[in-house]
Enzyme design. Structure first.
Site, short mmCIF file in Angstrom:
data_model
loop_
_atom_site.label_atom_id
_atom_site.label_comp_id
_atom_site.label_asym_id
_atom_site.label_seq_id
_atom_site.Cartn_x
_atom_site.Cartn_y
_atom_site.Cartn_z
N TYR A 149 8.36 -9.37 -14.18
CA TYR A 149 8.14 -8.81 -12.85
C TYR A 149 7.90 -9.92 -11.83
CZ TYR A 149 6.03 -5.70 -9.30
OH TYR A 149 5.72 -5.00 -8.15
N GLY A 167 10.91 -12.30 -11.54
CA GLY A 167 12.03 -11.53 -10.98
C GLY A 167 11.86 -11.37 -9.48
N ASN A 213 -5.09 5.85 -13.28
CA ASN A 213 -5.84 5.97 -14.54
C ASN A 213 -7.26 6.48 -14.30
OD1 ASN A 213 -4.03 5.20 -16.48
ND2 ASN A 213 -5.23 3.46 -17.22
N GLN A 265 -13.00 -8.50 -12.29
CA GLN A 265 -11.79 -8.91 -11.56
C GLN A 265 -11.70 -8.06 -10.29
OE1 GLN A 265 -11.91 -7.03 -14.28
NE2 GLN A 265 -9.99 -6.03 -14.81
N ARG A 286 -7.81 -10.88 -6.14
CA ARG A 286 -6.65 -10.65 -5.26
C ARG A 286 -7.11 -10.03 -3.96
NH1 ARG A 286 -2.34 -7.09 -7.86
NH2 ARG A 286 -1.75 -8.97 -9.00
P1 NAD Z 1 7.71 3.25 -8.45
O1 NAD Z 1 7.89 2.88 -9.87
O2 NAD Z 1 7.08 4.56 -8.12
O3 NAD Z 1 9.08 3.19 -7.68
C1 NAD Z 1 10.16 2.37 -8.04
C2 NAD Z 1 11.44 3.18 -7.93
O4 NAD Z 1 12.56 2.35 -8.26
C3 NAD Z 1 11.48 4.37 -8.88
O5 NAD Z 1 11.90 5.51 -8.19
C4 NAD Z 1 12.47 3.94 -9.95
O6 NAD Z 1 13.11 5.02 -10.58
C5 NAD Z 1 13.41 3.07 -9.13
N1 NAD Z 1 14.17 2.11 -9.93
C6 NAD Z 1 13.70 1.28 -10.90
N2 NAD Z 1 14.70 0.53 -11.40
C7 NAD Z 1 15.82 0.90 -10.72
C8 NAD Z 1 17.18 0.50 -10.78
N3 NAD Z 1 17.60 -0.45 -11.64
N4 NAD Z 1 18.07 1.09 -9.95
C9 NAD Z 1 17.68 2.05 -9.08
N5 NAD Z 1 16.41 2.48 -8.99
C10 NAD Z 1 15.49 1.90 -9.79
O7 NAD Z 1 6.88 2.06 -7.78
P2 NAD Z 1 6.32 1.89 -6.29
O8 NAD Z 1 4.86 1.67 -6.39
O9 NAD Z 1 6.84 2.95 -5.41
O10 NAD Z 1 6.96 0.49 -5.89
C11 NAD Z 1 8.10 0.40 -5.04
C12 NAD Z 1 8.40 -1.07 -4.77
O11 NAD Z 1 7.29 -1.70 -4.16
C13 NAD Z 1 8.72 -1.86 -6.03
O12 NAD Z 1 9.76 -2.77 -5.75
C14 NAD Z 1 7.45 -2.61 -6.31
O13 NAD Z 1 7.69 -3.82 -6.98
C15 NAD Z 1 6.92 -2.84 -4.91
N6 NAD Z 1 5.45 -3.01 -4.93
C16 NAD Z 1 4.61 -1.93 -5.07
C17 NAD Z 1 3.24 -2.12 -5.10
C18 NAD Z 1 2.27 -0.97 -5.22
O14 NAD Z 1 1.06 -1.21 -5.26
N7 NAD Z 1 2.69 0.27 -5.26
C19 NAD Z 1 2.71 -3.41 -5.01
C20 NAD Z 1 3.59 -4.49 -4.89
C21 NAD Z 1 4.95 -4.28 -4.84
N1 UDP Z 2 -7.41 -1.79 -14.99
C1 UDP Z 2 -8.54 -1.31 -15.63
N2 UDP Z 2 -8.46 -0.10 -16.26
C2 UDP Z 2 -7.33 0.66 -16.27
C3 UDP Z 2 -6.18 0.16 -15.60
C4 UDP Z 2 -6.26 -1.08 -14.99
O1 UDP Z 2 -9.59 -1.95 -15.64
O2 UDP Z 2 -7.36 1.75 -16.85
C5 UDP Z 2 -7.50 -3.09 -14.31
C6 UDP Z 2 -6.40 -4.09 -14.66
O3 UDP Z 2 -6.76 -4.82 -15.82
C7 UDP Z 2 -6.36 -4.93 -13.41
C8 UDP Z 2 -6.70 -3.96 -12.29
O4 UDP Z 2 -7.33 -2.85 -12.92
O5 UDP Z 2 -7.35 -5.93 -13.45
C9 UDP Z 2 -5.47 -3.46 -11.54
O6 UDP Z 2 -4.51 -3.03 -12.47
P1 UDP Z 2 -3.15 -2.34 -12.08
O7 UDP Z 2 -2.39 -2.12 -13.34
O8 UDP Z 2 -3.40 -1.17 -11.20
O9 UDP Z 2 -2.38 -3.39 -11.15
P2 UDP Z 2 -2.25 -4.98 -11.09
O10 UDP Z 2 -2.96 -5.32 -9.84
O11 UDP Z 2 -2.90 -5.61 -12.28
O12 UDP Z 2 -0.80 -5.18 -11.07
#
Ligand code: NAD
Ligand code: UDP
Length: 324
Positions: A148, A151, A193, A212, A280
Site C-alpha cells: 500500500y 504503491g 471495529n 499510538q 500520526r
Molecule cells: P474503500 O475500500 O471503501 O474504497 C476503495 C474503492 O476502490 C472500493 O470501492 C473498491 O472496490 C475500489 N477498487 C479497489 N481496487 C480497484 C480496482 N483495481 N479497480 C477499480 N476499483 C477498485 O476505501 P476508501 O476509504 O473509500 O478509500 C478511497 C481512497 O482513499 C483509496 O485510494 C485510499 O487509499 C484513499 N485513502 C483513504 C483513507 C481513509 O481513511 N478512508 C486514508 C488515506 C487514503
Molecule cells: N487498531 C486497534 N484496534 C482495532 C483496529 C485498529 O487498536 O481493532 C489500531 C491499529 O493498530 C492502528 C490504529 O488503530 O494503530 C488505526 O488503525 P487502522 O487500521 O484504522 O488504520 P491505520 O491508520 O493503521 O492505517
C-alpha cells in the site's frame, strides 16, 4: 440533462469515500461516471444514485486501460483498510501503480484534470511530527504494509512525472484517517471495529498498549477538501495534507466510543500489527493557506453519525442516502 454539465470520473466510486464524493458531485449538477471493480466497494453505497440520468456505474478494474470521455478524474480506486489491502498485496500494488498509469494516460489523452487519493501512509512510521508535506517519510519497503505505502508513493511519482513531462494538471491529496457512514463494517479499521464491537457488547480490541496516535477526519470535511483542491488554480498540484489535526491515542478513542454508545464493553489488548505507525497527525497549514480549508466536524458529532449508521446495519434497517 444539461449539455454544459461537467463529466467527472470517480474511480473507486462505490467505496466509502468515493460514494460520498459521487453524492457531492451529483448535488452540484455534474455528470458522474462511477468506475469500480467492487473489490471493497458496494452497490448499496450508490444504489440511491442509480437510475439518475446524470449518474452511471461501470464495473471495471483500473489495472486495465479505460476508454471514456470525461473532463475531470478523481482516482480513488484502491482498498484502504490494512486487512483489505494486505489480502492480495500484489493486486494492491498493481491497483496503485498500473491504475495510476492507466488513469494518467486517460487524463493525458483527454487533457483532463486528475486528482490522486494519496495517503498519510507515504510518511510511513513518521519521525517528523506533525507531518508536513515536505517530509519524505520513513517507510519499510519490504513489510506487510509496503504494498500500500510504496504503491501510493510510486503513484505520486507517476503523477508528478506526468505533470513535468506532459504538462498534465494534477492534484495530489494526502488523506489522513477518515471515517463516517458507509465505512465497511468488517474492514478492520479502528473506527468501524470499535463501534461494531461496542454495539454488539463485545470487548474492544486495542492493538498494543493503545498509546499510538491517530487524527480522525469526518468524511464530509474530507470531501469538501477534495472538491476545493480540484477547483484550485493549475499551479496548485499538492501534495497537500487533508485530515483533522486533532490527535488522540487509540485508547482514548476506545473510551470515547464506549461513552458515546453507552456500551458495557471492556477494553482488551491484542497484538500490535507489524509496522503500525506510532504517531500520526497532519500539519494542515498548506490546506488552510492554499484552499482555505479546515475540518469543521467535531469528533463526537462525527462519531455519533457513524454509530447511528452502524446501528442501522446491525438492526438490518435502511440506513438512508447519507447513511443517516
Ligand atoms: P474503500 O475500500 O471503501 O474504497 C476503495 C474503492 O476502490 C472500493 O470501492 C473498491 O472496490 C475500489 N477498487 C479497489 N481496487 C480497484 C480496482 N483495481 N479497480 C477499480 N476499483 C477498485 O476505501 P476508501 O476509504 O473509500 O478509500 C478511497 C481512497 O482513499 C483509496 O485510494 C485510499 O487509499 C484513499 N485513502 C483513504 C483513507 C481513509 O481513511 N478512508 C486514508 C488515506 C487514503
Ligand atoms: N487498531 C486497534 N484496534 C482495532 C483496529 C485498529 O487498536 O481493532 C489500531 C491499529 O493498530 C492502528 C490504529 O488503530 O494503530 C488505526 O488503525 P487502522 O487500521 O484504522 O488504520 P491505520 O491508520 O493503521 O492505517
Amino acid at each position: 440533462m444539461s449539455v454544459l454539465s461537467k463529466r467527472i470520473l470517480v474511480t473507486g466510486g462505490a467505496g466509502f469515500l468515493g460514494s460520498h464524493l459521487c453524492d457531492r458531485l451529483m448535488a452540484e449538477g455534474a455528470d458522474v461516471l462511477c468506475v469500480d471493480n467492487f473489490y471493497t466497494g458496494r452497490r448499496a453505497n450508490v444504489v440511491h444514485l442509480m437510475g439518475h440520468p446524470r449518474f452511471e456505474v461501470q464495473r471495471h478494474d483500473v489495472t486495465f486501460p479505460l476508454y471514456v470521455e470525461v473532463d475531470e478524474i478523481y482516482n480513488l480506486a484502491c482498498p484502504a483498510s490494512p486487512i483489505h489491502y494486505q489480502h492480495d498485496p500484489v493486486q494492491t500494488t498493481k491497483t496503485s501503480v498500473n491504475g495510476a498509469i492507466n488513469m494518467l494516460g486517460l487524463a493525458k489523452r483527454l487533457k483532463a484534470k486528475i486528482l490522486q487519493a494519496s495517503t498519510s501512509e507515504v510518511y510511513g512510521d513518521p519521525e517528523v511530527h506533525p507531518q508536513t508535506e515536505d517530509y519524505w517519510g520513513h517507510v519499510n519497503p519490504v513489510g506487510f504494509r509496503s504494498c500500500y505505502d510504496e504503491g501510493k508513493r510510486c503513484a505520486e511519482t507517476l503523477f508528478f512525472d506526468y505533470h513535468r513531462q506532459h504538462r498534465l494538471q494534477i492534484k495530489v491529496a494526502r488523506i489522513f484517517n477518515t471515517y463516517g457512514p458507509r465505512m465497511h463494517p468488517n474492514d478492520g479499521r479502528v473506527v468501524s471495529n470499535f463501534i461494531m464491537q461496542a454495539l454488539r457488547g463485545e470487548p474492544i480490541t486495542i492493538y498494543g498498549a493503545g498509546d499510538q496516535t491517530r487524527s480522525f477526519c469526518y468524511v464530509d470535511d474530507l470531501i469538501e477538501g477534495f472538491v476545493r483542491l480540484m477547483a484550485s488554480p493549475p499551479e496548485v498540484t499538492g501534495p497537500i495534507n487533508l485530515g483533522n489535526p486533532v490527535e488522540m491515542t487509540i485508547r482514548e478513542l476506545a473510551e470515547l466510543v464506549v461513552e458515546l454508545t453507552g456500551a458495557k464493553s471492556r477494553l482488551i489488548e491484542a497484538p500490535l500489527p507489524q509496522d503500525d505507525p506510532t504517531q500520526r497527525r497532519p500539519d494542515i497549514t498548506r490546506a488552510r493557506e492554499v484552499l482555505g480549508w479546515e475540518p469543521k466536524v467535531r469528533l463526537k458529532d462525527g462519531l455519533a453519525k457513524t454509530i447511528a449508521y452502524f446501528d442501522g446495519i446491525l438492526r438490518g434497517g435502511q440506513t438512508g442516502v447519507n447513511g443517516e
